[in-house]
Design a protein around this motif. Structure first.
Motif, PDB file in Angstrom:
ATOM      1  N   UNK A  40     -34.347 -50.311  -5.947  1.00 34.45           N
ATOM      2  CA  UNK A  40     -34.435 -51.210  -4.801  1.00 34.45           C
ATOM      3  C   UNK A  40     -34.341 -50.434  -3.495  1.00 34.45           C
ATOM      4  N   UNK A  41     -33.462 -49.445  -3.437  1.00 39.51           N
ATOM      5  CA  UNK A  41     -33.208 -48.718  -2.194  1.00 39.51           C
ATOM      6  C   UNK A  41     -33.936 -47.386  -2.114  1.00 39.51           C
ATOM      7  N   UNK A  42     -34.778 -47.067  -3.093  1.00 38.43           N
ATOM      8  CA  UNK A  42     -35.495 -45.790  -3.100  1.00 38.43           C
ATOM      9  C   UNK A  42     -36.849 -45.982  -3.762  1.00 38.43           C
ATOM     10  N   UNK A  43     -37.829 -45.156  -3.413  1.00 35.55           N
ATOM     11  CA  UNK A  43     -39.127 -45.239  -4.088  1.00 35.55           C
ATOM     12  C   UNK A  43     -38.996 -44.873  -5.568  1.00 35.55           C
ATOM     13  N   UNK A  44     -39.770 -45.517  -6.414  1.00 36.38           N
ATOM     14  CA  UNK A  44     -39.689 -45.230  -7.845  1.00 36.38           C
ATOM     15  C   UNK A  44     -40.198 -43.845  -8.196  1.00 36.38           C
ATOM     16  N   UNK A  45     -40.999 -43.220  -7.313  1.00 35.48           N
ATOM     17  CA  UNK A  45     -41.555 -41.897  -7.613  1.00 35.48           C
ATOM     18  C   UNK A  45     -40.785 -40.759  -6.948  1.00 35.48           C
ATOM     19  N   UNK A  46     -39.563 -41.055  -6.439  1.00 37.10           N
ATOM     20  CA  UNK A  46     -38.795 -40.028  -5.726  1.00 37.10           C
ATOM     21  C   UNK A  46     -37.853 -39.247  -6.632  1.00 37.10           C
ATOM     22  N   UNK A  47     -37.767 -39.619  -7.902  1.00 37.19           N
ATOM     23  CA  UNK A  47     -36.871 -38.918  -8.809  1.00 37.19           C
ATOM     24  C   UNK A  47     -35.418 -39.287  -8.634  1.00 37.19           C
ATOM     25  N   UNK A  48     -35.153 -40.454  -8.073  1.00 34.33           N
ATOM     26  CA  UNK A  48     -33.767 -40.890  -7.880  1.00 34.33           C
ATOM     27  C   UNK A  48     -33.114 -41.191  -9.221  1.00 34.33           C
ATOM     28  N   UNK A  49     -31.805 -40.954  -9.305  1.00 35.30           N
ATOM     29  CA  UNK A  49     -31.051 -41.270 -10.517  1.00 35.30           C
ATOM     30  C   UNK A  49     -29.590 -41.455 -10.159  1.00 35.30           C
ATOM     31  N   UNK A  50     -28.911 -42.301 -10.927  1.00 36.55           N
ATOM     32  CA  UNK A  50     -27.494 -42.541 -10.680  1.00 36.55           C
ATOM     33  C   UNK A  50     -26.626 -41.361 -11.106  1.00 36.55           C
ATOM     34  N   UNK A  51     -27.155 -40.464 -11.905  1.00 39.81           N
ATOM     35  CA  UNK A  51     -26.373 -39.327 -12.360  1.00 39.81           C
ATOM     36  C   UNK A  51     -25.537 -39.611 -13.585  1.00 39.81           C
ATOM     37  N   UNK A  52     -25.713 -40.805 -14.177  1.00 39.87           N
ATOM     38  CA  UNK A  52     -25.027 -41.131 -15.422  1.00 39.87           C
ATOM     39  C   UNK A  52     -26.003 -40.996 -16.585  1.00 39.87           C
ATOM     40  N   UNK A  53     -25.472 -41.038 -17.782  1.00 45.72           N
ATOM     41  CA  UNK A  53     -26.290 -40.799 -18.965  1.00 45.72           C
ATOM     42  C   UNK A  53     -27.236 -41.964 -19.242  1.00 45.72           C
ATOM     43  N   UNK A  54     -28.431 -41.622 -19.717  1.00 44.61           N
ATOM     44  CA  UNK A  54     -29.410 -42.568 -20.248  1.00 44.61           C
ATOM     45  C   UNK A  54     -30.022 -43.466 -19.157  1.00 44.61           C
ATOM     46  N   UNK A  55     -31.050 -44.206 -19.546  1.00 42.14           N
ATOM     47  CA  UNK A  55     -31.715 -45.210 -18.694  1.00 42.14           C
ATOM     48  C   UNK A  55     -31.964 -44.680 -17.289  1.00 42.14           C
ATOM     49  N   UNK A  56     -32.552 -43.488 -17.179  1.00 42.11           N
ATOM     50  CA  UNK A  56     -32.755 -42.872 -15.875  1.00 42.11           C
ATOM     51  C   UNK A  56     -34.233 -42.776 -15.492  1.00 42.11           C
ATOM     52  N   UNK A  57     -35.086 -43.611 -16.106  1.00 38.33           N
ATOM     53  CA  UNK A  57     -36.505 -43.610 -15.791  1.00 38.33           C
ATOM     54  C   UNK A  57     -36.860 -44.866 -15.010  1.00 38.33           C
ATOM     55  N   UNK A  58     -37.921 -44.784 -14.207  1.00 32.15           N
ATOM     56  CA  UNK A  58     -38.450 -45.973 -13.552  1.00 32.15           C
ATOM     57  C   UNK A  58     -39.678 -46.451 -14.315  1.00 32.15           C
ATOM     58  N   UNK A  59     -40.043 -47.718 -14.108  1.00 33.06           N
ATOM     59  CA  UNK A  59     -41.124 -48.302 -14.875  1.00 33.06           C
ATOM     60  C   UNK A  59     -40.634 -48.732 -16.249  1.00 33.06           C
ATOM     61  N   UNK A  60     -41.569 -48.858 -17.198  1.00 34.70           N
ATOM     62  CA  UNK A  60     -41.216 -49.216 -18.560  1.00 34.70           C
ATOM     63  C   UNK A  60     -40.856 -47.960 -19.351  1.00 34.70           C
ATOM     64  N   UNK A  61     -39.805 -48.066 -20.172  1.00 33.44           N
ATOM     65  CA  UNK A  61     -39.347 -46.889 -20.918  1.00 33.44           C
ATOM     66  C   UNK A  61     -38.708 -47.318 -22.229  1.00 33.44           C
ATOM     67  N   UNK A  62     -38.752 -46.417 -23.189  1.00 27.32           N
ATOM     68  CA  UNK A  62     -38.102 -46.593 -24.483  1.00 27.32           C
ATOM     69  C   UNK A  62     -36.699 -46.025 -24.391  1.00 27.32           C
ATOM     70  N   UNK A  63     -35.717 -46.765 -24.878  1.00 24.47           N
ATOM     71  CA  UNK A  63     -34.342 -46.261 -24.897  1.00 24.47           C
ATOM     72  C   UNK A  63     -34.099 -45.416 -26.122  1.00 24.47           C
ATOM     73  N   UNK A  64     -33.863 -46.078 -27.254  1.00 24.68           N
ATOM     74  CA  UNK A  64     -33.679 -45.349 -28.499  1.00 24.68           C
ATOM     75  C   UNK A  64     -33.868 -46.295 -29.673  1.00 24.68           C
ATOM     76  N   UNK A  65     -34.059 -45.711 -30.824  1.00 33.27           N
ATOM     77  CA  UNK A  65     -34.048 -46.440 -32.077  1.00 33.27           C
ATOM     78  C   UNK A  65     -33.163 -45.701 -33.050  1.00 33.27           C
TER      79      UNK A  65
END
Length: 345
Positions: free
Chosen positions: A43-68
């Motif tokens: 919300x506060x950053x462009x999706x193509x800027x490489x922003x991340x919360x710095x916590x594990x997992x779920x660090x991609x923008x758009x649609x993504x696979x988590x795990x199986x």
């Protein structure tokens, strides 16, 4: 000292609590697991800027696979084995690159129920520290906390679990150092302990801190049923490795509005600490609001809003996580919306 501690675990298990009983041998084999995927936009950053919360997992923008993952469990009488195989970005991040099979083996252990009060487990098992776990199906929030991301994910070693009474439990463990899940070639080990009382757990972990070790961590994990519909989860931890480390606390209030829908909040304070007088160690306040809608018992849909704010955007690993805002300027906060779907079987 290490040998004495290991032998002590066996003496306790076999001498004090090993009360063998004649029982009919029962055999069982079960298969379980989960699959998850998500959509995330900042919300506060462009999706193509490489922003991340710095916590594990779920660090991609758009649609993504988590795990199986697929968990195979076999039990015959008092002994059994568990093999938990995982794939996907979340599974790969949880298992690191020094695994038995990279990104494949999440857990692999054998166990022996020595008596009704004592169980011995050897192999690789997920950590006993912290409120959250690797598999998203077992967490209320889809994204993970800083406390969970900073501690160990799994251990390789031997542990003994004791049911001291209806309310008290004790676990003792000797393991390879932090997240060394294959063969330890350093000659060093780590030690763990957990004291439980009525769903409240005080956890301890120690390694030497050498070769990227964690050092010492004490962790409290628990929660209370405030009412039939309202649960409050609690996590707090302190870590020290030769004078530096992290500390923090998180609250997890969760309210069930119906049998199918619940809403929950994770409010977390997390900070780094050290001995340098001329360095401003960063801290972060994270607020995550998650809805959880259960579809036909197996499928869970989780919409989630997350906002993290730093006290110092230039300091340490936390400051490097928040890149820019929508105007292209350096930012000390980051917000995102995530929609996750988790299927368990």
């Amino acid at each position: 000292m290490k040998k004495l501690l290991t032998l002590s675990m066996f003496f306790i298990a076999f001498g004090l609590y090993a009360q063998e009983e004649e029982t009919e041998e029962k055999k069982s084999f079960t298969i379980s697991g989960s699959v998850d995927a998500y959509y995330q936009t900042y919300i506060s950053a462009p999706d193509d800027a490489g922003a991340t919360f710095g916590t594990a997992f779920a660090d991609k923008s758009g649609f993504a696979f988590g795990m199986g993952n697929i968990i195979a469990s076999y039990e015959s009488g008092k002994v059994g084995a568990v093999l938990d195989l995982v794939t996907g970005p979340r599974g790969g991040a949880a298992t690191f690159s020094n695994d038995i099979v990279d990104g494949i083996v999440n857990q692999a252990y054998v166990y022996w129920n020595v008596s009704e009060k004592t169980t011995l487990t050897m192999g690789r098992f997920n950590t006993f520290l912290g409120y959250e776990v690797i598999a998203p199906a077992a967490n209320f929030n889809y994204s993970t906390s800083y406390l969970f991301s900073s501690g160990p994910f799994s251990h390789m070693g031997l542990k003994a679990d004791f049911a001291l009474s209806d309310d008290f439990s004790l676990m003792l463990a000797v393991m390879n150092p932090w997240d060394t899940n294959d063969i330890s070639t350093t000659g060093e080990y780590s030690f763990g302990a957990q004291l439980g009382y009525s769903g409240q757990f005080l956890n301890f972990y120690y390694d030497s801190g050498n070769n990227g070790g964690l050092g010492f961590e004490v962790d409290y994990t628990g929660g209370f049923d405030v009412s039939d519909a309202f649960f409050l989860g609690i996590n707090a931890a302190y870590n020290d490795n030769d004078g530096s480390g992290f500390y923090g606390a998180a609250l997890y209030p969760q309210y069930a509005t119906s049998d199918d829908f619940s809403i929950g909040l994770r409010g977390e304070y997390f900070a780094l600490h050290g001995e340098a007088d001329n360095f401003d160690y960063p801290s972060v306040i994270g607020v995550t609001l998650t809805g959880s809608y259960t579809v036909d018992s197996n499928l869970i849909i989780k919409p989630e809003f997350r906002l993290d704010s730093l006290t110092d955007s230039d300091g340490g690993i936390l400051g490097d996580s928040f890149v820019i805002d929508n105007d292209g300027l350096a930012a000390s906060s980051l917000s995102a919306f995530t929609l996750a779907a988790i299927y368990s079987f």
